[in-house]
Write a protein that holds these residues in place. Structure first.
Motif, PDB file in Angstrom:
ATOM      1  N   ASP A  78       2.653   5.435 -12.639  1.00 10.21           N
ATOM      2  CA  ASP A  78       3.039   5.871 -11.300  1.00 10.21           C
ATOM      3  C   ASP A  78       3.624   7.280 -11.301  1.00 10.21           C
ATOM      4  OD1 ASP A  78       2.333   3.544  -9.806  1.00 10.21           O
ATOM      5  OD2 ASP A  78       4.097   2.538 -10.630  1.00 10.21           O
ATOM      6  N   GLY A  79       3.700   7.894 -12.488  1.00  5.69           N
ATOM      7  CA  GLY A  79       4.271   9.240 -12.586  1.00  5.69           C
ATOM      8  C   GLY A  79       5.783   9.253 -12.707  1.00  5.69           C
ATOM      9  N   ILE A  80       6.397   8.087 -12.855  1.00 12.65           N
ATOM     10  CA  ILE A  80       7.854   8.009 -13.000  1.00 12.65           C
ATOM     11  C   ILE A  80       8.219   8.404 -14.423  1.00 12.65           C
ATOM     12  CG2 ILE A  80       9.869   6.484 -12.964  1.00 12.65           C
ATOM     13  CD1 ILE A  80       8.305   4.839 -10.812  1.00 12.65           C
ATOM     14  N   THR A 106      13.413  17.615  -4.662  1.00 13.51           N
ATOM     15  CA  THR A 106      13.555  16.855  -3.425  1.00 13.51           C
ATOM     16  C   THR A 106      14.910  16.150  -3.396  1.00 13.51           C
ATOM     17  OG1 THR A 106      11.179  16.449  -3.416  1.00 13.51           O
ATOM     18  CG2 THR A 106      12.519  15.032  -2.011  1.00 13.51           C
ATOM     19  N   ILE A 107      15.706  16.389  -2.394  1.00 15.69           N
ATOM     20  CA  ILE A 107      16.979  15.693  -2.254  1.00 15.69           C
ATOM     21  C   ILE A 107      16.681  14.206  -2.130  1.00 15.69           C
ATOM     22  CG2 ILE A 107      18.977  15.305  -0.752  1.00 15.69           C
ATOM     23  CD1 ILE A 107      18.863  18.302  -0.100  1.00 15.69           C
ATOM     24  N   ASP A 162       0.856  -1.183   0.000  1.00 16.21           N
ATOM     25  CA  ASP A 162       0.000   0.000   0.000  1.00 16.21           C
ATOM     26  C   ASP A 162       0.896   1.239   0.000  1.00 16.21           C
ATOM     27  OD1 ASP A 162      -2.237   1.619   0.062  1.00 16.21           O
ATOM     28  OD2 ASP A 162      -2.502   1.451   2.233  1.00 16.21           O
ATOM     29  N   PRO A 163       1.577   1.499  -1.123  1.00 12.99           N
ATOM     30  CA  PRO A 163       2.535   2.602  -1.140  1.00 12.99           C
ATOM     31  C   PRO A 163       1.852   3.961  -1.042  1.00 12.99           C
ATOM     32  CG  PRO A 163       2.266   1.712  -3.349  1.00 12.99           C
ATOM     33  CD  PRO A 163       1.473   0.825  -2.419  1.00 12.99           C
ATOM     34  N   ALA A 164       2.545   4.895  -0.429  1.00 12.22           N
ATOM     35  CA  ALA A 164       2.058   6.277  -0.336  1.00 12.22           C
ATOM     36  C   ALA A 164       2.295   6.983  -1.665  1.00 12.22           C
ATOM     37  CB  ALA A 164       2.791   7.011   0.784  1.00 12.22           C
ATOM     38  N   LYS A 165       1.426   7.888  -2.012  1.00 12.43           N
ATOM     39  CA  LYS A 165       1.583   8.688  -3.225  1.00 12.43           C
ATOM     40  C   LYS A 165       2.648   9.750  -2.992  1.00 12.43           C
ATOM     41  CE  LYS A 165      -1.781   6.813  -5.568  1.00 12.43           C
ATOM     42  NZ  LYS A 165      -1.472   5.878  -6.577  1.00 12.43           N
ATOM     43  N   PRO A 166       3.437  10.070  -4.041  1.00 15.10           N
ATOM     44  CA  PRO A 166       4.433  11.137  -3.871  1.00 15.10           C
ATOM     45  C   PRO A 166       3.743  12.474  -3.647  1.00 15.10           C
ATOM     46  CG  PRO A 166       4.307  10.439  -6.168  1.00 15.10           C
ATOM     47  CD  PRO A 166       3.431   9.516  -5.380  1.00 15.10           C
ATOM     48  N   THR A 167       4.371  13.327  -2.860  1.00 13.75           N
ATOM     49  CA  THR A 167       3.769  14.625  -2.551  1.00 13.75           C
ATOM     50  C   THR A 167       4.617  15.791  -3.040  1.00 13.75           C
ATOM     51  OG1 THR A 167       4.822  14.621  -0.385  1.00 13.75           O
ATOM     52  CG2 THR A 167       2.589  13.767  -0.499  1.00 13.75           C
ATOM     53  N   ASP A 168       5.846  15.541  -3.432  1.00 12.10           N
ATOM     54  CA  ASP A 168       6.738  16.613  -3.847  1.00 12.10           C
ATOM     55  C   ASP A 168       7.259  16.374  -5.255  1.00 12.10           C
ATOM     56  OD1 ASP A 168       8.036  16.466  -0.562  1.00 12.10           O
ATOM     57  OD2 ASP A 168       6.735  18.030  -1.354  1.00 12.10           O
TER      58      ASP A 168
END
Length: 126
Positions: free
Chosen positions: A116-118, A70-71, A59-65
């Motif tokens: 996944d937005g990658i 982001t470093i 259940d991965p979290a969605k990216p927020t940044d």
């Protein structure tokens, strides 16, 4: 001795689905798949000498940044192909949208984002 990259590991929503489109587009194969930490699943997909480890904790979290801000963020993954036009046709047929086409010394490139937005960069060197 020069080091060589063996693999990169990143989180996706569905490792099996991501591996399937990578195999279809890039001609790769699944090297290994199985249970992973945090009751997750990992699929290793690539060639005999290098691969990507696709991990999901279930259940991965969605990216927020914005990863470019982001470093430690993943900016993009690049693949080199012999026929960029043929791969662009496959990318489009798979439902992804090629963007940011450019010719540059010594080759050509375009990008696309997966479900996944990658971001992926496709390069052909002339």
């Amino acid at each position: 001795m020069t080091a060589r990259l063996e693999h990169a590991n990143f989180t996706v929503a569905d490792p099996d689905a991501t591996a399937a489109w990578m195999c279809a587009l890039f001609g790769w194969h699944v090297r290994w798949s199985g249970a992973a930490m945090q009751t997750g699943r990992t699929v290793h997909v690539g060639t005999d000498t290098a691969y990507l480890a696709l991990f999901s904790p279930g259940d991965p979290a969605k990216p927020t940044d914005d990863n470019y801000q982001t470093i430690g963020g993943l900016n993009h993954i690049a693949v080199v192909v012999d026929d960029i036009a043929a791969l662009e046709d496959k990318v489009t047929a798979a439902g992804f949208t090629p963007i940011n086409h450019a010719d540059y010394e010594p080759g050509r490139r375009f990008y696309f984002h997966d479900g996944d937005g990658i971001e992926y960069e496709v390069v052909q060197y002339d």
